[in-house]
Enzyme design. Sequence first.
Site, PDB file in Angstrom:
ATOM      1  N   GLU A  60       0.151  -3.219   4.675  1.00  9.33           N
ATOM      2  CA  GLU A  60      -0.967  -2.271   4.794  1.00  9.33           C
ATOM      3  C   GLU A  60      -0.956  -1.523   6.125  1.00  9.33           C
ATOM      4  OE1 GLU A  60      -3.579  -0.689   3.869  1.00  9.33           O
ATOM      5  OE2 GLU A  60      -3.897  -1.430   1.850  1.00  9.33           O
ATOM      6  N   ASP A  61      -1.461  -0.299   6.104  1.00  4.41           N
ATOM      7  CA  ASP A  61      -1.580   0.465   7.358  1.00  4.41           C
ATOM      8  C   ASP A  61      -3.043   0.682   7.737  1.00  4.41           C
ATOM      9  OD1 ASP A  61      -2.195   2.313   5.275  1.00  4.41           O
ATOM     10  OD2 ASP A  61      -1.858   3.957   6.687  1.00  4.41           O
ATOM     11  N   ASP A  69       0.883  -1.153   0.000  1.00  2.00           N
ATOM     12  CA  ASP A  69       0.000   0.000   0.000  1.00  2.00           C
ATOM     13  C   ASP A  69       0.937   1.224   0.000  1.00  2.00           C
ATOM     14  OD1 ASP A  69      -2.396   1.558   0.661  1.00  2.00           O
ATOM     15  OD2 ASP A  69      -1.422   1.804   2.591  1.00  2.00           O
ATOM     16  N   LEU A  70       0.473   2.356  -0.448  1.00  2.00           N
ATOM     17  CA  LEU A  70       1.370   3.519  -0.521  1.00  2.00           C
ATOM     18  C   LEU A  70       1.230   4.434   0.697  1.00  2.00           C
ATOM     19  CD1 LEU A  70       3.409   5.182  -2.236  1.00  2.00           C
ATOM     20  CD2 LEU A  70       1.433   6.380  -3.160  1.00  2.00           C
ATOM     21  N   ASP A  71       0.038   5.036   0.812  1.00  2.00           N
ATOM     22  CA  ASP A  71      -0.174   6.018   1.877  1.00  2.00           C
ATOM     23  C   ASP A  71      -0.087   5.352   3.240  1.00  2.00           C
ATOM     24  OD1 ASP A  71      -0.661   8.156   0.164  1.00  2.00           O
ATOM     25  OD2 ASP A  71      -2.748   7.588  -0.093  1.00  2.00           O
ATOM     26  N   LYS A 120     -10.918  -0.823  -1.747  1.00  2.00           N
ATOM     27  CA  LYS A 120     -10.673  -1.698  -0.598  1.00  2.00           C
ATOM     28  C   LYS A 120     -11.845  -1.510   0.361  1.00  2.00           C
ATOM     29  CE  LYS A 120      -5.716  -0.676  -1.044  1.00  2.00           C
ATOM     30  NZ  LYS A 120      -4.566   0.033  -0.474  1.00  2.00           N
ATOM     31  N   THR A 135       1.745  10.092   3.520  1.00  2.00           N
ATOM     32  CA  THR A 135       0.779  11.011   2.925  1.00  2.00           C
ATOM     33  C   THR A 135      -0.536  10.981   3.698  1.00  2.00           C
ATOM     34  OG1 THR A 135       0.494   9.235   1.365  1.00  2.00           O
ATOM     35  CG2 THR A 135       1.562  11.202   0.544  1.00  2.00           C
ATOM     36  N   VAL A 187      -9.521   4.020   1.947  1.00  2.00           N
ATOM     37  CA  VAL A 187     -10.856   4.102   1.340  1.00  2.00           C
ATOM     38  C   VAL A 187     -10.811   5.135   0.205  1.00  2.00           C
ATOM     39  CG1 VAL A 187     -13.239   4.764   1.856  1.00  2.00           C
ATOM     40  CG2 VAL A 187     -11.935   3.430   3.508  1.00  2.00           C
ATOM     41  N   SER A 233      -2.311   0.639  -4.447  1.00  2.00           N
ATOM     42  CA  SER A 233      -2.838   1.801  -3.721  1.00  2.00           C
ATOM     43  C   SER A 233      -4.193   2.236  -4.258  1.00  2.00           C
ATOM     44  CB  SER A 233      -1.845   2.964  -3.844  1.00  2.00           C
ATOM     45  OG  SER A 233      -2.431   4.172  -3.414  1.00  2.00           O
ATOM     46  N   ALA A 234      -5.052   2.694  -3.357  1.00  2.00           N
ATOM     47  CA  ALA A 234      -6.355   3.227  -3.775  1.00  2.00           C
ATOM     48  C   ALA A 234      -6.220   4.630  -4.353  1.00  2.00           C
ATOM     49  CB  ALA A 234      -7.287   3.273  -2.567  1.00  2.00           C
ATOM     50  N   SER A 235      -5.059   5.242  -4.176  1.00  2.00           N
ATOM     51  CA  SER A 235      -4.911   6.652  -4.548  1.00  2.00           C
ATOM     52  C   SER A 235      -4.742   6.861  -6.042  1.00  2.00           C
ATOM     53  CB  SER A 235      -3.711   7.258  -3.817  1.00  2.00           C
ATOM     54  OG  SER A 235      -3.540   8.595  -4.224  1.00  2.00           O
ATOM     55  N   LYS A 280      -8.745   5.801   5.935  1.00  2.00           N
ATOM     56  CA  LYS A 280      -7.488   5.306   5.372  1.00  2.00           C
ATOM     57  C   LYS A 280      -7.740   4.140   4.427  1.00  2.00           C
ATOM     58  CE  LYS A 280      -4.183   6.683   8.884  1.00  2.00           C
ATOM     59  NZ  LYS A 280      -3.243   6.203   9.911  1.00  2.00           N
ATOM     60  N   ARG A 308     -11.601   8.175  -2.562  1.00  2.00           N
ATOM     61  CA  ARG A 308     -11.903   9.596  -2.331  1.00  2.00           C
ATOM     62  C   ARG A 308     -13.400   9.827  -2.138  1.00  2.00           C
ATOM     63  NH1 ARG A 308      -9.666  13.147  -7.025  1.00  2.00           N
ATOM     64  NH2 ARG A 308      -7.921  11.735  -6.631  1.00  2.00           N
ATOM     65  N   ASN A 323      -3.400   9.515  -6.936  1.00  2.00           N
ATOM     66  CA  ASN A 323      -2.198  10.355  -6.947  1.00  2.00           C
ATOM     67  C   ASN A 323      -0.938   9.545  -6.627  1.00  2.00           C
ATOM     68  OD1 ASN A 323      -3.481  13.087  -7.243  1.00  2.00           O
ATOM     69  ND2 ASN A 323      -4.512  12.407  -5.380  1.00  2.00           N
TER      70      ASN A 323
HETATM   71  P1  B16 Z   1      -6.820   9.889  -3.755  1.00  2.00           P
HETATM   72  P2  B16 Z   1      -3.645   3.921  -0.076  1.00  2.00           P
HETATM   73  C1  B16 Z   1      -5.597   5.753  -0.155  1.00  2.00           C
HETATM   74  O1  B16 Z   1      -4.297   5.350  -0.482  1.00  2.00           O
HETATM   75  C2  B16 Z   1      -5.614   6.600   1.102  1.00  2.00           C
HETATM   76  O2  B16 Z   1      -5.228   5.821   2.227  1.00  2.00           O
HETATM   77  C3  B16 Z   1      -6.987   7.148   1.322  1.00  2.00           C
HETATM   78  O3  B16 Z   1      -6.995   7.962   2.493  1.00  2.00           O
HETATM   79  C4  B16 Z   1      -7.410   7.955   0.101  1.00  2.00           C
HETATM   80  O4  B16 Z   1      -8.720   8.475   0.242  1.00  2.00           O
HETATM   81  C5  B16 Z   1      -7.342   7.046  -1.132  1.00  2.00           C
HETATM   82  O5  B16 Z   1      -6.035   6.538  -1.273  1.00  2.00           O
HETATM   83  C6  B16 Z   1      -7.691   7.799  -2.407  1.00  2.00           C
HETATM   84  O6  B16 Z   1      -6.694   8.740  -2.655  1.00  2.00           O
HETATM   85  O7  B16 Z   1      -7.846  10.858  -3.284  1.00  2.00           O
HETATM   86  O8  B16 Z   1      -5.413  10.469  -3.820  1.00  2.00           O
HETATM   87  O9  B16 Z   1      -7.200   9.211  -5.055  1.00  2.00           O
HETATM   88  O10 B16 Z   1      -3.575   3.914   1.412  1.00  2.00           O
HETATM   89  O11 B16 Z   1      -4.551   2.852  -0.664  1.00  2.00           O
HETATM   90  O12 B16 Z   1      -2.275   3.983  -0.741  1.00  2.00           O
HETATM   91 MG    MG Z   2      -2.670   3.238   3.364  1.00  2.31          MG
END
Ligand code: B16
Ligand code: MG
Length: 219
Positions: free
Chosen positions: A169-170, A9-11, A145, A17, A47, A114-116, A45, A49, A118
């Site tokens: 994972e965190d 996982d990234l964040d 997730k 982040t 989850v 990662s769910a992000s 976390k 956006r 970004n």
């Molecule tokens: P974004 P991960 C997740 O990243 C974050 O933990 C979560 O807080 C965030 O809402 C989600 O990415 C979406 O991110 O708005 O940048 O697309 O922990 O799965 O790496």
């Molecule tokens: Mg995370």
Amino acid sequence: MIMKACIFDLDGVIVDTAKYHFLAWKKLADQLGVNFTYADNERLKGVSRMESLETILKSGNITLGEQEKEELAAKKNNWFVEYLDNMSANETLPGVVSFLDDLDNNRIWKAIGSASKNAVLALRKIGLEDRFDLIIDGTMVSRAKPDPEVFLKAATGLGLAPGQCLVFEDAHAGIQAAHNGKMKCVGVGNPDILGEADVVIDSFSNINWKTILKLLNTR
Ligand code: B16
Ligand code: MG
């Protein structure tokens, strides 16, 4: 089954982040007049956006149309990206780089799950974009997730079975996603929050691949 890959996982695992997601959501919640604490942030976390926004709106009993929600999510994201822009390599979490080096020495594949949306930007900011064999992020999946889609896509992309991949994972939702995908999971952070992981480490400081294998086998 022999572990052949780590999916990170990234964040909150590779880079902190998570604190910037919190600050950006907090700014939005304050504008909406919704009470939002650091503890509330824990549930967001990992989850997506939009689901995070829904959770905040729900706790403030606010009902909005699709377009308004899109605008608020975009607002939050702009603040978040501003924080990311100011981020540098020293925000990589402790021990991460030497753990990645150790995986290379042990010929273990490395992926991001990662769910992000970004994720690539964040990795570029800390200079780790080229350290992973595969990056699966929020732009490539349709289910958030705890759905295992992001991790299963990473396993498939590496040409491996889920049982050959170990997830780091965190977040609660992320551990569930790993288990839903039939993968073992190492929680990175507080054992009180991440107790359902197969193993919990507080950080990558002083952790190498051998230690992880030992922890997995002796639990
Ligand atoms: P974004 P991960 C997740 O990243 C974050 O933990 C979560 O807080 C965030 O809402 C989600 O990415 C979406 O991110 O708005 O940048 O697309 O922990 O799965 O790496
Ligand atoms: Mg995370």
